[in-house]
Design a protein around this motif. Structure first.
Motif, PDB file in Angstrom:
ATOM      1  N   UNK A 171     -10.438  -1.644  -9.130  1.00  0.00           N
ATOM      2  CA  UNK A 171     -11.326  -0.661  -8.682  1.00  0.00           C
ATOM      3  C   UNK A 171     -10.480   0.942  -8.797  1.00  0.00           C
ATOM      4  N   UNK A 172     -11.405   1.683  -9.260  1.00  0.00           N
ATOM      5  CA  UNK A 172     -11.016   3.199  -9.420  1.00  0.00           C
ATOM      6  C   UNK A 172     -12.056   3.900  -8.965  1.00  0.00           C
ATOM      7  N   UNK A 173     -12.874   3.794  -8.081  1.00  0.00           N
ATOM      8  CA  UNK A 173     -13.737   4.586  -7.648  1.00  0.00           C
ATOM      9  C   UNK A 173     -13.731   5.235  -6.240  1.00  0.00           C
ATOM     10  N   UNK A 174     -12.479   5.048  -5.633  1.00  0.00           N
ATOM     11  CA  UNK A 174     -12.269   5.414  -4.403  1.00  0.00           C
ATOM     12  C   UNK A 174     -12.436   4.297  -3.501  1.00  0.00           C
ATOM     13  N   UNK A 203      -6.982   1.389  -4.205  1.00  0.00           N
ATOM     14  CA  UNK A 203      -6.343   0.205  -3.888  1.00  0.00           C
ATOM     15  C   UNK A 203      -5.474   0.516  -2.654  1.00  0.00           C
ATOM     16  N   UNK A 204      -4.675   1.824  -2.709  1.00  0.00           N
ATOM     17  CA  UNK A 204      -3.773   2.156  -1.464  1.00  0.00           C
ATOM     18  C   UNK A 204      -4.896   2.143  -0.341  1.00  0.00           C
ATOM     19  N   UNK A 232      -5.969  -5.533 -10.590  1.00  0.00           N
ATOM     20  CA  UNK A 232      -5.193  -4.583 -11.026  1.00  0.00           C
ATOM     21  C   UNK A 232      -4.736  -4.727 -12.633  1.00  0.00           C
ATOM     22  N   UNK A 233      -4.466  -6.170 -12.771  1.00  0.00           N
ATOM     23  CA  UNK A 233      -3.989  -6.412 -14.075  1.00  0.00           C
ATOM     24  C   UNK A 233      -5.019  -7.063 -15.049  1.00  0.00           C
ATOM     25  N   UNK A 243       0.989  -1.136   0.052  1.00  0.00           N
ATOM     26  CA  UNK A 243      -0.029   0.029   0.088  1.00  0.00           C
ATOM     27  C   UNK A 243       0.941   1.280  -0.036  1.00  0.00           C
ATOM     28  N   UNK A 244       1.922   1.227   0.676  1.00  0.00           N
ATOM     29  CA  UNK A 244       2.967   2.283   0.756  1.00  0.00           C
ATOM     30  C   UNK A 244       3.650   2.582  -0.664  1.00  0.00           C
ATOM     31  N   UNK A 245       3.778   1.578  -1.606  1.00  0.00           N
ATOM     32  CA  UNK A 245       4.366   1.596  -2.487  1.00  0.00           C
ATOM     33  C   UNK A 245       3.264   2.339  -3.832  1.00  0.00           C
ATOM     34  N   UNK A 246       2.166   2.149  -3.310  1.00  0.00           N
ATOM     35  CA  UNK A 246       1.289   2.763  -4.298  1.00  0.00           C
ATOM     36  C   UNK A 246       0.964   4.413  -3.818  1.00  0.00           C
ATOM     37  N   UNK A 247       1.114   4.592  -2.337  1.00  0.00           N
ATOM     38  CA  UNK A 247       1.235   5.937  -1.932  1.00  0.00           C
ATOM     39  C   UNK A 247       2.330   6.528  -2.791  1.00  0.00           C
ATOM     40  N   UNK A 248       3.794   5.848  -2.996  1.00  0.00           N
ATOM     41  CA  UNK A 248       4.782   6.411  -3.736  1.00  0.00           C
ATOM     42  C   UNK A 248       4.418   6.986  -5.062  1.00  0.00           C
ATOM     43  N   UNK A 249       3.515   5.973  -5.809  1.00  0.00           N
ATOM     44  CA  UNK A 249       3.402   6.381  -7.039  1.00  0.00           C
ATOM     45  C   UNK A 249       2.360   7.709  -7.111  1.00  0.00           C
TER      46      UNK A 249
END
Lengths: 528, 381
Positions: free
Chosen positions: A140-143, A78-79, A133-134, A48-54
């Motif tokens: 999911x892209x809706x928050x 997803x984060x 995601x793949x 989840x942290x890696x996603x925050x980095x993105x």
């Protein structure tokens, strides 16, 4: 309180646990399962942290540089889901597994086979969520709040996987919660009345009831999303007689108790650590218990403060504003009690205490912004801006996660039998403390100046602060690797830990040797 | 030594924060009486919180400095005091009442939507706003005006393109409103939930599909006020600005006349267009520019779409084989999907040009030139 029976040491030799992987897959031992929960939650914390980095890399400067907006939305979604359901909640369940039997004088959790299942379905749930995601069209892209109809009619094809994985996470949480309730009610040592239980046990008992109450509501919500999207129902679609705002009412009826699920066990942890390092009994034990219960009850009647801009009648807005403001009273009592515990104590500042003090200050800052958000007229300006992002990261990162870090340092000697490296621990603390504030504090300013949340790009007046925030974010991300090093080092060896490594620590777990034997109290200790 | 390092670090942090944009760290006071009251409320609560923080953290840090073992402190034995606990339950409660009174007054006034002079219907759709002047019988769409090359740098080609002063906060046609009049907004949405927000008015109202919300404002000063969509509404949520141009009542009257004239003119143009014959060249040029602003956000400039999210137009069987269905879907949209009906948004001529462009771009070779009458037959004007 009790002395260690020699029977416990014998058990160590009589154990017939399978070797290798099978030990972990088949285990029904509360310590093994607790360790797996904790390791799993840390792995999720890193993902989840890696996603925050993105997210922070894309927001480092205005314009679209790295990811396109649809993928950016998947990252924020997803984060959030991973941090809430994969990192914070399993970490608390892991701590509950490890600590509750030791703290109440029980040999293990009450329902060990169910315990095994409630852990092992979690990796499956997150494998499903991450694999979406793949898929073509993305995850999911809706928050993480998945407001309909963005999560129904307009959602990607992978939504069924999202729904399925949330169902599994919910089942896992409910099973874990039932186990905690049954263990605490039935397996306390003789003499351990409710008002003698450590606060960590109390807060977890209340949390478990909250979980059992609201996880089915979440399950209902995602099921309605599923049938709206795939089976032509119209729960949340006005065209079929439904209402999109109904979704938000049901979601937040789950969602608000959920945020207390993620903070009540923290209160228990801080209430163990602050007295230990102040060498003084916790101030106002019974008011702590009552405050926790009041917060839990109030959490059921404040949900619509997340929805002030949805067009509610003014009477409802007033009701939810008053109830929300009221929560600050029991929360304030807790903070005052911790300060009173420290007052005229004899304090030392090992890593767990440092994290606990940072928790008290920074969680309170998150509480202040929460009080500001409760004021409906002002919330019209704050709502859905970075001010809200700052608020919930203060209560969840410097609140929940800092308390989990504090707990890890505090009980690591008991778990591993070795002292952790105090120098590295302090380095981890100071690096985290400074970077986390560079990361989240300027978000208050961004939100007040008008930057909406969940945007991949922003107007030029927000550029300087966003750059600073991103730098803080990268530094905070790197700092967490220090924690990984500390834990691995501590598990491998070091200075031998005594049964009670902290001078002021209290509780049955410190009567056991370090590391704690495979089975906890096989003969119940007597509590006076 | 350590204390010194911490102080230096904290000072460094503060100075870096201040050197950012010092004028831009607080809520705007705005330009309405309500927004002033909201700002005052915000500042009052902020100051109260800061004072409580100073007292509580002050006591805590005093204890941290004085009551530490290394200073020889010996722990006291007290661990409860009913009197103290009642005091610190009651005092916060009284402070809360002090906050709730002004908040309640302001809120009740904010929710009083009665006696408005002008009504504007605000409709959000992915990813634009539509403003309808209810009493005047006309309306228009308001789209992001920042060109794509200023924000789209995913392929690294636009690194050197300078961003404009109002980057992402500029639109092609702002909402024009008079000052000094009570304006009522009826807020709704066509597809997902949006949220219409102008910080200077302290108005943020969710736009829910199928339901109508109310909000109102009285603007005190002429000017241009900028805001954004505040509720996550899909891919281009970040590219959906709100711009309001507030003018004097005289200027507003003149502007209204102009708008009514242009509505009449547009009807005449539409009738003329129906009789005219479009050429391939003319349609392709017009069609391409419209495609980029209206269609490319989803279907992408190269027509490839986003697999699994937005369908590809390039080599689409419908485009290659079914001319009537192609015109129909652009005019009437497709229910239950993100494909909008463009008949209210674009003229029949513009739709014809877009369809022609899609049928002949990206290697398509249908050779069709769609005429205005073809589109008119499907219900567009």
């Amino acid at each position: 309180m009790s002395t260690l029976s020699t029977a416990q040491e014998h058990d160590e030799h009589h154990d017939h646990k399978p070797k290798g992987m099978m030990r972990w897959i088949l285990t029904t031992n509360h310590k093994d399962i607790g360790s797996m929960y904790l390791i799993f939650s840390f792995a999720m914390f890193l993902i989840g942290g890696a996603m925050a980095m993105v997210i922070r890399a894309e927001l480092y400067q205005p314009g679209l540089q790295i990811v396109e907006p649809n993928f950016f939305n998947q990252m924020t979604t997803v984060h959030g889901l991973i941090m809430v359901f994969g990192a914070v909640m399993p970490a608390f369940t892991g701590l509950a597994n490890w600590l509750i039997p030791m703290m109440i004088g029980a040999p293990d959790m009450a329902l060990p086979r169910m315990n095994n299942w409630s852990f092992w379905i979690l990796p499956m749930a997150f494998a499903i969520l991450l694999s979406s995601l793949f898929m073509e069209g993305g995850g999911p892209n809706f928050g993480w709040t998945f407001y309909a109809p963005l999560s129904t009619t307009y959602a990607p094809d992978s939504t069924a996987l999202f729904v399925f994985s949330v169902h599994i996470m919910g089942i896992s949480s409910i099973l874990g919660a039932i186990n905690v309730v049954v263990t605490i009610i039935n397996m306390r040592a003789p003499g351990m009345t409710y008002m003698k239980m450590p606060l960590f046990v109390w807060t977890w008992l209340i949390t478990a009831f909250l979980l059992i109450a609201v996880m089915p509501v979440l399950a209902a919500t995602v099921t309605m999303v599923l049938t709206d999207k795939y089976f032509a129902t119209s729960f949340f679609s006005a065209a079929g007689g439904g209402d999109p705002v109904l979704f938000q009412h049901i979601f937040w009826f789950f969602g608000h108790p959920e945020v207390y699920i993620m903070i009540l066990p923290s209160f228990g942890i801080i209430s163990a650590i602050v007295p230990a390092f102040s060498r003084k009994k916790l101030f106002g034990y019974s008011s702590m218990v009552y405050a926790t219960a009041s917060i839990a009850l109030l959490s059921f009647i404040v949900w619509a403060h997340h929805m002030f801009t949805t067009g509610m009648p003014v009477a409802a807005e007033l009701f939810f504003m008053y109830c929300t403001m009221l929560i600050s009273v029991p929360t304030g009592v807790k903070v005052f009690n911790w300060v009173a515990t420290m007052w005229r104590g004899s304090m030392t500042f090992e890593t767990p205490m440092l994290f606990a003090i940072a928790f008290i200050v920074l969680f309170t800052i998150g509480g202040f912004s929460g009080l500001m958000l409760a004021i409906t007229p002002a919330d019209f300006q704050y709502h859905d801006t970075y001010f809200v992002v700052a608020h919930f990261h203060y209560v969840l990162v410097t609140g929940a996660i800092f308390s989990i870090m504090a707990a890890a340092y505090y009980w690591l000697p008991k778990w591993t039998g070795y002292m952790y490296d105090e120098k590295l621990g302090k380095l981890h603390f100071w690096a985290s403390l400074i970077s986390v504030n560079v990361l989240f504090f300027p978000m208050h300013f961004l939100g007040l100046a008008g930057m909406p949340r969940r945007v991949p790009d922003y107007a030029l007046q927000f550029a300087d602060f966003n750059q600073l925030v991103s730098l803080g974010g990268f530094a905070f991300g790197v700092s967490q690797l220090i924690f990984l090093v500390v834990v691995i080092k501590c598990a491998r060896g070091g200075e031998k830990a005594p049964a009670k490594p902290w001078e002021g620590a209290e509780g049955l777990e410190w009567d056991m040797p370090s590391p704690a034997p495979y089975h906890s109290h096989t003969t119940p200790p007597e509590v006076k | 030594m350590r204390i010194k390092i911490i102080i230096i670090a904290v000072l460094g942090m503060i100075s870096s924060v201040l050197s950012a944009t010092p004028s831009n760290i607080n809520m705007t006071r705005g330009v309405t009486d309500i927004s002033h009251r909201v700002y005052d409320l915000h500042m009052t609560i902020l100051i109260i919180c800061c004072l409580i923080g100073v007292v509580v953290f002050g006591a805590m840090f005093y204890a941290i400095v004085k009551h530490r073992k290394s200073q020889g402190a010996v722990a006291a034995q007290f661990h409860e005091s009913t009197k103290v606990e009642i005091i610190w339950t009651v005092i916060p409660f009284l402070i809360l009442i002090g906050m709730a009174v002004p908040a309640t007054k302001t809120l009740i006034e904010m929710e009083d939507n009665s006696k408005s002079d002008i009504t504007i219907k605000v409709t959000g759709s992915q990813w634009k706003w539509h403003y309808e002047y209810f009493d005047q019988g006309f309306g228009f769409y308001s789209l992001l005006a920042t060109p794509a090359e200023q924000f789209d740098n995913l392929d690294g080609k636009n690194t050197d393109v300078a961003k404009g002063e109002h980057y992402l906060l500029e639109v092609d046609k702002p909402l024009v409103l008079p000052i000094g009049k009570k304006i009522r907004f009826l807020v709704t949405a066509d597809d997902v939930i949006h949220s219409w927000w102008v910080p200077a008015f302290a108005v943020k109202q969710d736009a829910n599909p199928g339901f109508i919300n109310e909000a109102w404002t009285i603007i005190n000063e002429p000017g241009i006020y900028r805001g954004q969509c505040a509720e996550l509404c899909g891919k281009d949520h970040g590219y959906m600005p709100v711009v309001v141009k507030a003018v004097t009542q005289d200027e507003y009257a003149v502007w209204l006349d102009e708008q009514k004239q242009s509505v009449i003119q547009a009807k005449k143009d539409a009738e003329q267009a129906l009789a005219s014959t479009l050429t391939m060249e003319e349609s392709m040029t017009l069609g391409e520019s419209l495609y980029i602003t209206r269609c490319a956000a989803c279907h992408q400039p190269n027509g490839a779409g986003i697999p699994g999210v937005f369908p590809a137009l390039k080599n689409s069987p419908m485009i290659l084989n079914d001319r009537a269905a192609h015109i129909d879907i652009v005019v009437n949209g497709k229910a239950g999907t993100a494909m909008q009906a463009f008949k209210g948004q674009l003229t029949a001529k513009e739709i014809a040009a877009i369809v022609t462009y899609e049928r002949n771009a990206w290697g398509h070779d249908t050779g069709d030139v769609i005429q205005v009458s073809d589109v008119d037959a499907k219900g567009a004007k």
